[in-house]
Design an enzyme around this catalytic site. Structure first.
Site, mmCIF file in Angstrom:
data_model
loop_
_atom_site.group_PDB
_atom_site.id
_atom_site.type_symbol
_atom_site.label_atom_id
_atom_site.label_comp_id
_atom_site.label_asym_id
_atom_site.label_seq_id
_atom_site.Cartn_x
_atom_site.Cartn_y
_atom_site.Cartn_z
ATOM 1 N N ASP A 7 -0.902 4.177 -8.016
ATOM 2 C CA ASP A 7 -1.704 4.848 -9.216
ATOM 3 C C ASP A 7 -2.190 3.405 -9.775
ATOM 4 O O ASP A 7 -2.253 2.438 -8.946
ATOM 5 C CB ASP A 7 -0.672 5.481 -10.128
ATOM 6 C CG ASP A 7 0.232 4.751 -10.729
ATOM 7 O OD1 ASP A 7 0.417 3.526 -10.330
ATOM 8 O OD2 ASP A 7 1.007 5.409 -11.658
ATOM 9 N N HIS A 8 -2.811 3.526 -10.938
ATOM 10 C CA HIS A 8 -3.489 2.455 -11.679
ATOM 11 C C HIS A 8 -2.174 1.162 -11.714
ATOM 12 O O HIS A 8 -2.631 0.025 -11.706
ATOM 13 C CB HIS A 8 -4.009 2.721 -12.890
ATOM 14 C CG HIS A 8 -2.894 3.343 -13.709
ATOM 15 N ND1 HIS A 8 -2.250 4.437 -13.686
ATOM 16 C CD2 HIS A 8 -2.389 2.776 -15.130
ATOM 17 C CE1 HIS A 8 -1.636 4.817 -14.514
ATOM 18 N NE2 HIS A 8 -1.593 3.743 -15.310
ATOM 19 N N CYS A 64 3.620 2.383 -7.701
ATOM 20 C CA CYS A 64 3.252 2.714 -8.958
ATOM 21 C C CYS A 64 4.234 1.697 -9.987
ATOM 22 O O CYS A 64 4.368 0.540 -9.565
ATOM 23 C CB CYS A 64 3.714 4.196 -9.176
ATOM 24 S SG CYS A 64 5.734 4.579 -9.156
ATOM 25 N N GLY A 65 4.287 2.006 -11.263
ATOM 26 C CA GLY A 65 4.892 0.937 -12.154
ATOM 27 C C GLY A 65 6.139 0.703 -11.581
ATOM 28 O O GLY A 65 6.579 -0.507 -11.795
ATOM 29 N N THR A 66 6.928 1.718 -11.526
ATOM 30 C CA THR A 66 8.377 1.582 -11.016
ATOM 31 C C THR A 66 8.830 1.877 -9.639
ATOM 32 O O THR A 66 9.910 1.601 -9.212
ATOM 33 C CB THR A 66 9.245 2.555 -11.942
ATOM 34 O OG1 THR A 66 8.906 3.772 -11.815
ATOM 35 C CG2 THR A 66 8.939 2.258 -13.426
ATOM 36 N N GLY A 67 8.036 2.720 -9.126
ATOM 37 C CA GLY A 67 8.383 3.164 -7.767
ATOM 38 C C GLY A 67 9.024 4.556 -7.759
ATOM 39 O O GLY A 67 9.136 5.092 -6.859
ATOM 40 N N ILE A 68 9.609 4.798 -8.824
ATOM 41 C CA ILE A 68 10.342 5.974 -9.106
ATOM 42 C C ILE A 68 9.520 7.474 -9.035
ATOM 43 O O ILE A 68 9.975 8.297 -8.281
ATOM 44 C CB ILE A 68 11.230 5.902 -10.528
ATOM 45 C CG1 ILE A 68 12.093 4.806 -10.402
ATOM 46 C CG2 ILE A 68 11.913 7.140 -10.732
ATOM 47 C CD1 ILE A 68 12.927 4.235 -11.673
ATOM 48 N N GLY A 69 8.382 7.331 -9.806
ATOM 49 C CA GLY A 69 7.660 8.592 -9.754
ATOM 50 C C GLY A 69 7.364 8.989 -8.306
ATOM 51 O O GLY A 69 7.021 10.089 -7.872
ATOM 52 N N MET A 70 6.681 7.826 -7.718
ATOM 53 C CA MET A 70 6.132 8.067 -6.387
ATOM 54 C C MET A 70 7.016 8.670 -5.515
ATOM 55 O O MET A 70 7.075 9.533 -4.695
ATOM 56 C CB MET A 70 5.619 6.689 -5.744
ATOM 57 C CG MET A 70 4.460 6.300 -6.375
ATOM 58 S SD MET A 70 2.993 7.271 -6.380
ATOM 59 C CE MET A 70 1.558 6.328 -6.412
ATOM 60 N N HIS A 97 19.836 2.996 7.954
ATOM 61 C CA HIS A 97 20.774 3.928 7.776
ATOM 62 C C HIS A 97 20.167 5.361 7.382
ATOM 63 O O HIS A 97 20.546 6.376 7.770
ATOM 64 C CB HIS A 97 21.622 3.608 6.688
ATOM 65 C CG HIS A 97 22.662 2.530 6.982
ATOM 66 N ND1 HIS A 97 23.708 2.380 6.145
ATOM 67 C CD2 HIS A 97 22.621 1.671 7.831
ATOM 68 C CE1 HIS A 97 24.531 1.541 6.785
ATOM 69 N NE2 HIS A 97 23.992 1.002 7.788
ATOM 70 N N ARG A 131 26.056 7.012 14.145
ATOM 71 C CA ARG A 131 26.635 7.967 13.119
ATOM 72 C C ARG A 131 25.630 8.361 11.952
ATOM 73 O O ARG A 131 25.865 9.332 11.182
ATOM 74 C CB ARG A 131 27.765 7.216 12.554
ATOM 75 C CG ARG A 131 27.261 5.955 11.600
ATOM 76 C CD ARG A 131 28.667 5.191 11.003
ATOM 77 N NE ARG A 131 28.341 4.247 10.338
ATOM 78 C CZ ARG A 131 27.879 3.199 10.629
ATOM 79 N NH1 ARG A 131 27.496 2.796 11.842
ATOM 80 N NH2 ARG A 131 27.611 2.035 9.435
ATOM 81 N N HIS A 132 24.717 7.549 11.750
ATOM 82 C CA HIS A 132 23.651 7.939 10.686
ATOM 83 C C HIS A 132 22.543 9.189 10.984
ATOM 84 O O HIS A 132 22.188 9.681 10.393
ATOM 85 C CB HIS A 132 22.707 6.861 10.510
ATOM 86 C CG HIS A 132 23.583 5.493 10.112
ATOM 87 N ND1 HIS A 132 24.207 5.581 8.886
ATOM 88 C CD2 HIS A 132 23.848 4.397 10.719
ATOM 89 C CE1 HIS A 132 24.982 4.333 8.872
ATOM 90 N NE2 HIS A 132 24.718 3.548 9.743
HETATM 91 C C1 RB5 Z 1 2.229 4.678 -15.150
HETATM 92 O O1 RB5 Z 1 2.346 4.153 -16.669
HETATM 93 C C2 RB5 Z 1 3.893 4.696 -14.702
HETATM 94 O O2 RB5 Z 1 4.435 5.993 -15.461
HETATM 95 C C3 RB5 Z 1 3.634 5.151 -13.292
HETATM 96 O O3 RB5 Z 1 3.132 3.993 -12.722
HETATM 97 C C4 RB5 Z 1 4.964 5.073 -12.722
HETATM 98 O O4 RB5 Z 1 6.016 4.037 -13.042
HETATM 99 C C5 RB5 Z 1 5.674 6.472 -12.851
HETATM 100 O O5 RB5 Z 1 6.982 6.499 -12.171
#
Ligand code: RB5
Length: 145
Positions: A7-8, A64-70, A97, A131-132
């Site tokens: 994303d941006h 993305c900003g954190t990698g979490i949303g992706m 693993h 095993r994995h």
């Molecule tokens: C965008 O501001 C941010 O929320 C997105 O990049 C991401 O970190 C979400 O998980």
């Protein structure tokens, strides 16, 4: 063949990763975004995850900003094992693993030198199997995803 997206908030690293992949002689397709204009990360995560899920692409990389949303979005796709990695150790173990097939990185979390090492590690480390293997299979058989 690597499917690449951001994303941006991950745009700058996506562009740098594209150059890195060229240096490492990996071919890739850029699934966007194509500027720093504000976007919604699921739009790009779905595209890359679908490309990996279908078997058309071997691996995916999403920023993305954190990698979490992706990672949350990508893991909704059948056959996808997306891992948020903030260290090379995590990237190595995600491959050895978990046989992770999509790497997600947070541009607001991880410095560029570490991110580049994470990408190199993710792309050059093989699954250990053994095993994995049954554990990885259970991810999909028990969720039908
Ligand atoms: C965008 O501001 C941010 O929320 C997105 O990049 C991401 O970190 C979400 O998980």
């Amino acid at each position: 063949m690597i499917a690449l997206g951001s994303d941006h908030a991950g745009y700058e690293y996506k562009e740098k990763i594209k150059t890195l992949l060229q240096e490492l002689k990996f071919s890739c397709k850029d699934f966007g975004t194509h500027s720093k204009d504000s976007t919604d990360y699921p739009d790009f995560a779905h595209g890359v995850a679908q490309a990996v899920s279908s078997g058309e692409y071997d691996r995916g990389i999403l920023v993305c900003g954190t990698g979490i949303g992706m990672a949350i979005v990508a893991n909704k796709h059948k056959g996808v094992r997306a891992a948020v990695c903030e260290s090379t150790t995590a990237a190595r173990l995600a491959r050895q693993h978990n046989d992770a097939n999509i790497l997600t990185i947070g541009e607001r979390i991880t410095g560029w030198e570490t991110a580049a090492d994470i990408v190199r590690t993710f792309l050059t480390t093989t699954f250990e199997g053994g095993r994995h293997k049954p554990r990885v299979e259970k991810i999909h058989t028990l969720t039908n995803l």
